[in-house]
Scaffold this motif. Structure first.
Motif, PDB file in Angstrom:
ATOM      1  N   ILE A  59     -28.958   1.151  -9.961  1.00 44.90           N
ATOM      2  CA  ILE A  59     -28.009   1.427  -8.887  1.00 44.90           C
ATOM      3  C   ILE A  59     -26.881   0.403  -8.992  1.00 44.90           C
ATOM      4  O   ILE A  59     -27.132  -0.789  -9.089  1.00 44.90           O
ATOM      5  N   THR A  60     -25.664   0.887  -9.040  1.00 44.82           N
ATOM      6  CA  THR A  60     -24.519  -0.015  -9.065  1.00 44.82           C
ATOM      7  C   THR A  60     -23.963  -0.119  -7.655  1.00 44.82           C
ATOM      8  O   THR A  60     -23.734   0.885  -6.993  1.00 44.82           O
ATOM      9  N   TYR A  61     -23.779  -1.313  -7.194  1.00 44.06           N
ATOM     10  CA  TYR A  61     -23.197  -1.537  -5.880  1.00 44.06           C
ATOM     11  C   TYR A  61     -21.801  -2.124  -6.039  1.00 44.06           C
ATOM     12  O   TYR A  61     -21.559  -2.890  -6.978  1.00 44.06           O
ATOM     13  N   GLY A  62     -20.912  -1.775  -5.113  1.00 47.69           N
ATOM     14  CA  GLY A  62     -19.614  -2.428  -5.104  1.00 47.69           C
ATOM     15  C   GLY A  62     -19.805  -3.924  -4.921  1.00 47.69           C
ATOM     16  O   GLY A  62     -19.151  -4.737  -5.568  1.00 47.69           O
ATOM     17  N   GLU A  63     -20.727  -4.258  -4.047  1.00 50.48           N
ATOM     18  CA  GLU A  63     -21.062  -5.659  -3.808  1.00 50.48           C
ATOM     19  C   GLU A  63     -22.569  -5.679  -3.588  1.00 50.48           C
ATOM     20  O   GLU A  63     -23.048  -5.159  -2.580  1.00 50.48           O
ATOM     21  N   ALA A  64     -23.292  -6.222  -4.532  1.00 46.52           N
ATOM     22  CA  ALA A  64     -24.750  -6.173  -4.464  1.00 46.52           C
ATOM     23  C   ALA A  64     -25.278  -7.253  -3.530  1.00 46.52           C
ATOM     24  O   ALA A  64     -24.577  -8.206  -3.206  1.00 46.52           O
ATOM     25  N   GLY A  65     -26.498  -7.094  -3.083  1.00 46.46           N
ATOM     26  CA  GLY A  65     -27.108  -8.089  -2.212  1.00 46.46           C
ATOM     27  C   GLY A  65     -28.562  -8.303  -2.577  1.00 46.46           C
ATOM     28  O   GLY A  65     -29.170  -7.488  -3.282  1.00 46.46           O
ATOM     29  N   VAL A  66     -29.103  -9.401  -2.095  1.00 44.91           N
ATOM     30  CA  VAL A  66     -30.501  -9.729  -2.352  1.00 44.91           C
ATOM     31  C   VAL A  66     -31.406  -8.640  -1.763  1.00 44.91           C
ATOM     32  O   VAL A  66     -31.189  -8.189  -0.636  1.00 44.91           O
ATOM     33  N   TYR A  68     -31.730  -5.565  -2.459  1.00 48.22           N
ATOM     34  CA  TYR A  68     -31.265  -4.178  -2.486  1.00 48.22           C
ATOM     35  C   TYR A  68     -32.134  -3.368  -3.453  1.00 48.22           C
ATOM     36  O   TYR A  68     -32.638  -3.896  -4.440  1.00 48.22           O
ATOM     37  N   ALA A 390     -29.869   3.546  -1.634  1.00 44.82           N
ATOM     38  CA  ALA A 390     -28.794   2.642  -2.028  1.00 44.82           C
ATOM     39  C   ALA A 390     -27.891   2.291  -0.859  1.00 44.82           C
ATOM     40  O   ALA A 390     -26.889   1.614  -1.030  1.00 44.82           O
ATOM     41  N   TYR A 391     -28.238   2.755   0.337  1.00 43.56           N
ATOM     42  CA  TYR A 391     -27.434   2.435   1.519  1.00 43.56           C
ATOM     43  C   TYR A 391     -28.416   2.020   2.616  1.00 43.56           C
ATOM     44  O   TYR A 391     -28.939   2.860   3.340  1.00 43.56           O
TER      45      TYR A 391
END
Lengths: 734, 734
Positions: A59-66, A68, A390-391
């Motif tokens: 999963i690619t995130y615009g801004e990833a987080g711990v 996720y 992913a959300y």
């Protein structure tokens, strides 16, 4: 009830778009599904879907987080089993076709379609397609093409093979309900005999494998270049069978070729026995509206087609009828579909719960990732048990899935009395989810009151996210914590060692009891209703000027921040808790709550209307109950949400059954007593259905002035009809 | 104050890691920055950063939503201007080098470094690197390499060119503060003369272009293969200059080759004049701690280096010292850095605000996307004015940036009296932001009270997201709405046509006034403090067992859902409002709030400590003020956050100046009166600084028993010293 044939035809459905019809007439058996793709013109993105056969991709995130979710899990779109390549002897390829008729026999599971196929040069022929999918044996699909002359009556060359689907590009869409395409798997295909093809598929990332076989059963037929001559003006029959093996973790070829030589008639007979059993245990009839009666049969039919039966798979949000929502399993199973199975096919219900048990290790791991040191948190959407949402605001934050699963375990036990499952698996799930709530919740001292609260959560209503004390979540968690204590008491009597194995101490149980007693349930003194959460009721209502149809569903027209700051609900939330816990509130409060929440709910979720129907029935507003029910009952058949092409709305199919049973007949089991209350709307002349409680098969019959419960087989049952305890009927044993 | 030289050397800094030193000794001029990369060993990911020269790339979301930011904007890492290729005549390449010394003269802007370079075969030479960047003229950078023999004293071949940076892979990181690499731009390079190279760069997606030139100024020198013979044991001087053109929208080559032939000495003289002016207008001195005095000079120096001066650029979060945060502009500018410029270089402050004005159309468009029909919403992080935050809960939800910009406009006007700017640009920004609040806010009736509220917002504290009625946000919005009314009154007097052009009616102003009066400011009766938001104070505190240093910063160790459900703040939030509006609360309440919020703040943001320092000073706790200040003052010089390699913490540099001026000396301008209050901590023997209010240049001197304000030039000023109105000093005009 006598068995009668139900047929779904093109006249019964709401669109003639091929993608829509592919979904509607799809065949499945819990293991795999075959969309009713046009055998001549085909559809590159749709074919065969195997339950639990998925590919992963980061999963690619615009801004990833711990913490996720790390990997997409996407059900793989496999080869189209229905495709047939036909050319004239002059090499004129038939490329276009028209579906003239379709008939899905819900009593036998057989699908019969009529096509007119046309070559690029204008020659036409007629094709009848009879197909069915194995049910008692779930590894095969069979098809018979009957070719007849139309404007062309000459020799044809027919080839059929399991083909690699055309390279499909990844579909990026702002609509989370749409199909997401995973990368294509590795495929290896070989003709092991002129009439037998083997097709091996291995996913690249998830390392899953499956083997398919295709066999031509027409005597002396060959898969490739088989000649048929229509010049005799006779119909020519071509029989094929496909075998779809189990999903395995390694690319192993079973050296034994599966038997694929039953006649279509033999298979149909075997299938018919399966469906007869389904209808015998779970027949449901509606009088006064044949198309509605048909719709209900269709819904129950598709529910049965979609549920995984092996304890390692579940029910994808779209069943096996389409790849919307990526083939993921959600809370939909436990809260909207499982009741049907619990009451009609408890063994299937057990397998669905067994699936959750086998992903319990992943759920424990997920709880750790979410900073909770004890217990387990089930993934919001998943195939393999790992979180794939992913959300997170409308994903992992819906912690309530834990309590939903625990609720389902409790309900399963209540209705079936299957202690064996509870002792082996069920209790552990209820325990681990209870441990999660105990660790996740936090204390809040308000004056003299100590409240146990759950903060920054999202309830069922996905138009309201990251709130404190969502009523539904808190109420369900309370039930989870009460249930573990209740089951532990039983376990202490029957299997105390299991309790020790699971490190459950009396102090733990006292702790759970204390927490359950202190869980905060928000209530509005102003409105005298349960409050959806701490802030919902004080938000402004959705602006009136944004109420026109082109603004819905809101999620496709507004940024989440815009939606979240209004008092607007996508679906039943507090209402769902009210449905589940009828003793929590008196009819006056229920009425107030219903009126209030109905006013702020858009029903943008297909999970919403069935709950509103049930509660309207409970409140005696049978006209409204009927209206909501009609939307649920025929949602896919009329393409109400407009996206049935992506797959059926499975939860809603289950919801429509619930609306009949729990709504119009007020059916529920409480403290061992079966309650039935007649809420039949005047639009229906009759309602009757069968289900099983414990080992007792019951038949319920409702008409305007009739409320009857019969024991068909099994031991005596205490029944309360229309709230009259005096009407407890003496039950005769068969 | 007399001018004195300040030098930053390797002894003054906290790490000898090359990436760290590259940041610390970076040179910039608002237009571009040159990291102090080792000229021999280099660093593929760091080189030249041009303010506002960015590439875009689509933001990929795991699950996309309506209105999400669409494009990343990433400052481009350009060619390393400092690199030098040296080989012996035998072709032995010098590949390794050691930084032996560095000296950054803060008074002249000149950087002098000493390296020992080593060939792969072990030959060593000494290199002195003198470099400076243009200030009065911002389009050039000059360097002088002085080569001397070390263990090698023979002939060398020296080449220098502007080289395309080595292909750098996209860096995916869970740390949003890290550098993100954009795709490499198209580059075209040509040697137009043996001593002159032209280097054109055009970004692929954002379609921006810039032209660089490199010239060798050593008489008769060539850029490539220039021979130097160290066998004379004399130092050999090689002079180069680089020209960095303006960012343009088309790939146009200015046919005129820029003049690049000044001597290093001439350029240094010109630069020195710039820095003398900076220090003359904004000198700040601290007595009693030379290293602290140096740190403050360094901070002010870097602030001046980083600020865009052309009205089309701003101050990236890391200045031009590194590409962390992708070179984006945040609220940091207005709330932490702009005060320094307003008080010392108002023309630069105006240019920074001008930048916001020129992206007002994008801000209007963004408001529409967020479902708000009037006004403008500035992007949370951006270069080109469009929202580039890919995580809206800590991005777009920080609506307060609108009020921050309006506040800055008001502050700029208060201090400078620049009516011209207000009439042309400032008022329109305050108006459009006020219109946003008016439309975005919603009414909430509580008993008899009508409250105007802002829901589902995130305040400055990014560890608490999507809450209702964030105190800071609401208080700032109130100020925004009051300010527009106040400025409109002025405009009505001076320029009523402008009001009409902007469609401002008396009814609008009455409406704004009414909203401002009704904005809800949450207050806790329990604690007698302003509440950070509706739910913050009732959440549990962050668990004590997760308080060990390895848990910080929390955002790199916990899922947002875990952080958000606790009462834990990343940075000053309500405290920031208290600092900005000193008249809002009495000292007792301030003390309670300070104690409370300090207890729940991790200071994981570099923007936090300066505010806590200022308020501690205001409360008279000068010891605590000093401690916080010391962390802000030397944050990058000691690498406190551990990530200075990604770039300087610009907002904190501004914050450290604020801590001195607004904190230790309690400086603020209110109703035309300059207030100074002596809060000097005992660790400091003296504090003095210069700034400008209106046209009056003031000098403030503080010591333990001295509080003195002097008028250096300009008209009379009303001053209140240590709260004594009687101490208003008679001001002598120079």
């Amino acid at each position: 009830m006598t068995t009668q044939d139900y047929h779904l035809t093109l006249r019964d459905v709401g669109s003639d778009r091929p993608e829509y019809l592919e979904t509607i007439f799809s065949l499945a058996n819990g293991h795999f599904g075959v969309r009713a793709t046009d055998p001549i013109s085909g559809n590159p993105i749709s074919g065969t879907l195997i339950n639990g056969f998925y590919e992963t991709a980061p999963i690619t995130y615009g801004e990833a987080g711990v913490g996720y979710a790390k990997q997409h899990q996407t059900i793989v779109n496999l080869a189209d089993l229905r495709h047939l390549t036909i050319t004239t002897v002059n090499g004129h390829l038939f490329t276009a076709s028209k579906r003239l008729a379709a008939d899905l026999n819900l009593t036998t599971g057989k699908l019969t379609e009529q096509y007119q196929a046309r070559s690029q040069q204008g020659e036409t022929i007629q094709i009848t397609v009879d197909s069915l999918i194995g049910q008692n044996r779930d590894d095969f699909w069979a098809v018979r093409y009957t070719l007849s002359a139309d404007n062309y009556a000459g020799p044809l060359v027919v080839s059929k093979s399991i083909a690699v689907p055309a390279a499909a590009e990844a579909i990026a869409s702002a609509d989370p309900r749409k199909t997401r395409m995973a990368g294509l798997p590795n495929c290896k295909t070989a003709f092991t005999a002129p009439n037998l093809q083997r097709y091996q598929i291995q996913t690249k990332q998830s390392q899953l494998a499956v083997t398919l076989y295709l066999r031509m059963n027409t005597p002396a037929g060959t898969l490739l270049n088989y000649r048929v001559d229509l010049s005799d003006n006779q119909p020519h029959v071509l029989d094929y069978q496909a075998y779809v093996g189990a999903v395995s973790e390694f690319n192993t070829i079973d050296p034994v070729t599966p038997a694929l030589d039953s006649s279509l008639e033999e298979l149909a007979d075997d299938n018919q026995r399966f469906w007869q059993k389904v209808w015998r245990h779970g027949e449901v009839r509606v009088g006064g509206n044949p198309s509605l009666d048909l719709a209900i049969h269709y819904n129950v039919f598709q529910l049965n087609q979609s549920a995984g039966r092996d304890g390692r798979t579940n029910i994808p949000a779209k069943g096996l009828s389409g790849s919307g929502y990526e083939g993921h399993y959600f809370w939909d199973t436990e809260m909207f579909m499982l009741p049907y199975f619990i009451y009609t096919h408890p063994q299937m219900a057990r397998q669905l719960l067994q699936y959750r048990y086998q992903v319990l290790p992943q759920a424990r791991e997920r709880a750790r990732q979410m900073g909770v040191e004890h217990g387990a948190l089930f993934a919001w959407r998943t195939i393999n048990g790992q979180e794939a949402s992913a959300y997170y605001p409308a994903g992992t934050a819906q912690y309530h899935i834990d309590a939903d699963i625990a609720y389902a375990v409790g309900k399963y036990y209540d209705v079936t009395g299957d202690w064996d499952f509870i002792a082996q698996c069920g209790f552990e799930m209820v325990l681990e989810t209870a441990r999660f709530w105990a660790d996740f919740g936090t204390w809040h001292q308000v004056g003299d009151l100590r409240r146990f609260e759950f903060l920054t959560v999202t309830g069922p209503d996905e138009y309201t996210a990251l709130v404190n004390n969502n009523y539904y979540t808190n109420r369900m968690a309370k039930h989870n914590l009460e249930l573990v204590v209740q089951l532990a008491d039983d376990l202490a009597k029957h299997d105390p060692e299991r309790l020790m194995d699971l490190h459950v101490t009396p102090a733990d149980l006292a702790h759970f009891r204390d927490l359950a007693a202190h869980i905060y349930l928000p209530y509005s003194q102003d409105y005298k209703i349960n409050a959806q959460d701490d802030s919902f009721l004080s938000k402004p209502h959705w602006p009136a000027d944004r109420m026109t149809p082109d603004n819905f569903p809101l999620l496709l027209h507004y940024h989440p921040l815009t939606i979240y700051r209004y008092q607007v609900a996508k679906q039943a939330d507090t209402m769902l808790a009210d449905y589940l816990f009828p003793d929590d509130l008196d009819p006056e409060q229920l009425k107030r709550e219903y009126t209030y929440y109905e006013g702020v709910t858009t029903h943008d979720s297909s999970l919403s209307r069935s709950t509103f129907s049930i509660l309207a029935a409970r409140l005696g507003d049978t006209e409204k109950a009927y209206r909501y029910f009609m939307d649920t009952a025929r949602m896919d058949l009329v393409n109400l949400q407009g996206n049935t092409a992506d797959g059926l709305h499975l939860a809603n199919l289950g919801g429509s059954w619930l609306a009949l049973v729990a709504g119009f007949s007020g059916f529920h089991v409480q403290a061992g007593v079966v309650h039935v209350t007649n809420h039949l709307p005047q639009e229906l002349t009759a309602l009757s259905y069968r289900l099983t409680v414990g080992k007792s098969v019951l038949e319920v019959n409702l008409a305007a002035d009739v409320t009857r419960v019969r024991l068909i087989s099994g031991p005596s049952v205490h029944v309360s009809v229309n709230g009259r305890p005096e009407s407890l009927i003496a039950v005769t044993k068969n």
